[in-house]
Design a protein around this motif. Sequence first.
Motif, PDB file in Angstrom:
ATOM      1  N   SER A  41       0.812  -1.230   0.000  1.00  0.00           N
ATOM      2  CA  SER A  41       0.000   0.000   0.000  1.00  0.00           C
ATOM      3  C   SER A  41       0.839   1.271   0.000  1.00  0.00           C
ATOM      4  N   GLN A  42       2.156   1.165  -0.082  1.00  0.00           N
ATOM      5  CA  GLN A  42       3.031   2.331  -0.085  1.00  0.00           C
ATOM      6  C   GLN A  42       3.038   3.003  -1.458  1.00  0.00           C
ATOM      7  N   THR A  43       3.283   4.306  -1.470  1.00  0.00           N
ATOM      8  CA  THR A  43       3.471   5.035  -2.723  1.00  0.00           C
ATOM      9  C   THR A  43       4.946   5.428  -2.830  1.00  0.00           C
ATOM     10  N   VAL A  44       5.555   5.063  -3.965  1.00  0.00           N
ATOM     11  CA  VAL A  44       6.988   5.257  -4.148  1.00  0.00           C
ATOM     12  C   VAL A  44       7.244   5.928  -5.486  1.00  0.00           C
ATOM     13  N   ALA A  45       8.101   6.926  -5.482  1.00  0.00           N
ATOM     14  CA  ALA A  45       8.469   7.630  -6.715  1.00  0.00           C
ATOM     15  C   ALA A  45       9.916   7.313  -7.080  1.00  0.00           C
ATOM     16  N   LEU A  46      10.139   7.038  -8.362  1.00  0.00           N
ATOM     17  CA  LEU A  46      11.486   6.900  -8.919  1.00  0.00           C
ATOM     18  C   LEU A  46      11.737   8.118  -9.795  1.00  0.00           C
ATOM     19  N   ILE A  47      12.697   8.940  -9.417  1.00  0.00           N
ATOM     20  CA  ILE A  47      12.972  10.156 -10.167  1.00  0.00           C
ATOM     21  C   ILE A  47      14.391  10.098 -10.733  1.00  0.00           C
ATOM     22  N   GLY A  48      14.637  10.960 -11.688  1.00  0.00           N
ATOM     23  CA  GLY A  48      15.961  11.007 -12.310  1.00  0.00           C
ATOM     24  C   GLY A  48      15.871  11.606 -13.695  1.00  0.00           C
ATOM     25  N   GLU A  49      16.996  12.040 -14.214  1.00  0.00           N
ATOM     26  CA  GLU A  49      17.036  12.644 -15.538  1.00  0.00           C
ATOM     27  C   GLU A  49      16.767  11.596 -16.613  1.00  0.00           C
ATOM     28  N   SER A  50      16.424  12.060 -17.788  1.00  0.00           N
ATOM     29  CA  SER A  50      16.214  11.164 -18.924  1.00  0.00           C
ATOM     30  C   SER A  50      17.489  10.360 -19.169  1.00  0.00           C
ATOM     31  N   GLY A  51      17.335   9.045 -19.337  1.00  0.00           N
ATOM     32  CA  GLY A  51      18.490   8.196 -19.561  1.00  0.00           C
ATOM     33  C   GLY A  51      19.157   7.688 -18.302  1.00  0.00           C
ATOM     34  N   SER A  52      18.575   7.993 -17.138  1.00  0.00           N
ATOM     35  CA  SER A  52      19.189   7.578 -15.875  1.00  0.00           C
ATOM     36  C   SER A  52      18.904   6.123 -15.530  1.00  0.00           C
ATOM     37  N   GLY A  53      17.958   5.493 -16.256  1.00  0.00           N
ATOM     38  CA  GLY A  53      17.662   4.085 -16.003  1.00  0.00           C
ATOM     39  C   GLY A  53      16.338   3.831 -15.318  1.00  0.00           C
ATOM     40  N   LYS A  54      15.492   4.862 -15.195  1.00  0.00           N
ATOM     41  CA  LYS A  54      14.227   4.721 -14.461  1.00  0.00           C
ATOM     42  C   LYS A  54      13.320   3.664 -15.086  1.00  0.00           C
ATOM     43  N   SER A  55      13.102   3.780 -16.378  1.00  0.00           N
ATOM     44  CA  SER A  55      12.189   2.840 -17.042  1.00  0.00           C
ATOM     45  C   SER A  55      12.776   1.437 -17.081  1.00  0.00           C
ATOM     46  N   THR A  56      14.097   1.324 -17.216  1.00  0.00           N
ATOM     47  CA  THR A  56      14.748   0.011 -17.180  1.00  0.00           C
ATOM     48  C   THR A  56      14.517  -0.648 -15.831  1.00  0.00           C
ATOM     49  N   LEU A  57      14.700   0.112 -14.751  1.00  0.00           N
ATOM     50  CA  LEU A  57      14.475  -0.423 -13.409  1.00  0.00           C
ATOM     51  C   LEU A  57      13.018  -0.829 -13.228  1.00  0.00           C
ATOM     52  N   LEU A  58      12.110   0.006 -13.702  1.00  0.00           N
ATOM     53  CA  LEU A  58      10.687  -0.313 -13.578  1.00  0.00           C
ATOM     54  C   LEU A  58      10.365  -1.629 -14.282  1.00  0.00           C
ATOM     55  N   GLY A  59      10.948  -1.827 -15.466  1.00  0.00           N
ATOM     56  CA  GLY A  59      10.714  -3.058 -16.204  1.00  0.00           C
ATOM     57  C   GLY A  59      11.202  -4.286 -15.450  1.00  0.00           C
ATOM     58  N   ILE A  60      12.328  -4.159 -14.769  1.00  0.00           N
ATOM     59  CA  ILE A  60      12.852  -5.270 -13.977  1.00  0.00           C
ATOM     60  C   ILE A  60      11.974  -5.529 -12.760  1.00  0.00           C
ATOM     61  N   LEU A  61      11.544  -4.465 -12.082  1.00  0.00           N
ATOM     62  CA  LEU A  61      10.693  -4.614 -10.902  1.00  0.00           C
ATOM     63  C   LEU A  61       9.377  -5.305 -11.248  1.00  0.00           C
ATOM     64  N   ALA A  62       8.874  -5.045 -12.453  1.00  0.00           N
ATOM     65  CA  ALA A  62       7.590  -5.597 -12.870  1.00  0.00           C
ATOM     66  C   ALA A  62       7.725  -6.946 -13.573  1.00  0.00           C
ATOM     67  N   GLY A  63       8.951  -7.424 -13.725  1.00  0.00           N
ATOM     68  CA  GLY A  63       9.153  -8.701 -14.395  1.00  0.00           C
ATOM     69  C   GLY A  63       9.004  -8.637 -15.900  1.00  0.00           C
ATOM     70  N   LEU A  64       9.110  -7.438 -16.459  1.00  0.00           N
ATOM     71  CA  LEU A  64       9.051  -7.282 -17.915  1.00  0.00           C
ATOM     72  C   LEU A  64      10.431  -7.430 -18.549  1.00  0.00           C
ATOM     73  N   ASP A  65      11.461  -7.291 -17.727  1.00  0.00           N
ATOM     74  CA  ASP A  65      12.843  -7.388 -18.203  1.00  0.00           C
ATOM     75  C   ASP A  65      13.635  -8.156 -17.150  1.00  0.00           C
ATOM     76  N   ASN A  66      14.760  -8.711 -17.553  1.00  0.00           N
ATOM     77  CA  ASN A  66      15.613  -9.465 -16.636  1.00  0.00           C
ATOM     78  C   ASN A  66      16.812  -8.631 -16.222  1.00  0.00           C
ATOM     79  N   ALA A  67      17.172  -8.741 -14.952  1.00  0.00           N
ATOM     80  CA  ALA A  67      18.404  -8.124 -14.485  1.00  0.00           C
ATOM     81  C   ALA A  67      19.584  -8.964 -14.944  1.00  0.00           C
ATOM     82  N   SER A  68      20.733  -8.333 -15.063  1.00  0.00           N
ATOM     83  CA  SER A  68      21.942  -9.084 -15.409  1.00  0.00           C
ATOM     84  C   SER A  68      22.461  -9.856 -14.206  1.00  0.00           C
TER      85      SER A  68
END
Length: 234
Positions: A41-68
Amino acid sequence: MPKHLQSQDNILSVEHITKTVGENESKLTILTDINMNVKYSQTVALIGESGSGKSTLLGILAGLDNASSGDAYLLGKNLSNLNEDQRAELRSDAVGFVFQSFMLVPTLTALENVQLPALLRGEQDITTRRDAKDLLTKLGLGQRLNHLPSQLSGGEQQRVALARAFSGRPKILFADEPTGNLDRKTGDYIIDLLFSLNQDYATTLVLVTHDLGLAARCEKQYQLIDGQLHAVTV
């Protein structure tokens, strides 16, 4: 799972996540040693400049992408131990998504777009249609049920996307720049709706944004800088 990640309060936990692409001289490190915990039930924000990896991290957290390397646990399950079908099943049962580009099916009406996740799960009873209709009505779209996305404004399309995301009563919702294609007034309205639904359904919210004002509305904030995650003191 390591003991410090075992807390029943955590819906999402990651430890030492790294993401690289390419090999040898062309190898690029996108994420480095990411660690974080998100409570139910927590609300969490991921912030950062364009290209910082935000969407990549989100994809890994959601199981849409694999971590190395490293481990990501969603609802107590280590995503790296699941195959794509198992991850898809987990997302279908417990995860909602809202994207910047709406991602509506252009040939389906607003009502049909909201019903789609349930239909893909094999749910085709009258309750599914009623719940979709109720959600759209709650979001002010009761008179737009049978309109195609092309017949809706950007704000209306994003409200349909919100209704679709919450239609399965997800335990966690990932939102990637959900107001990026909207003007400020419409975007503020959409965010108010997003947080209202988050409260109504006790859904965990993980939000990617470059908007510091929006991030400030979340209980917890993280900033990505050169692929490294830093907790922001609020």
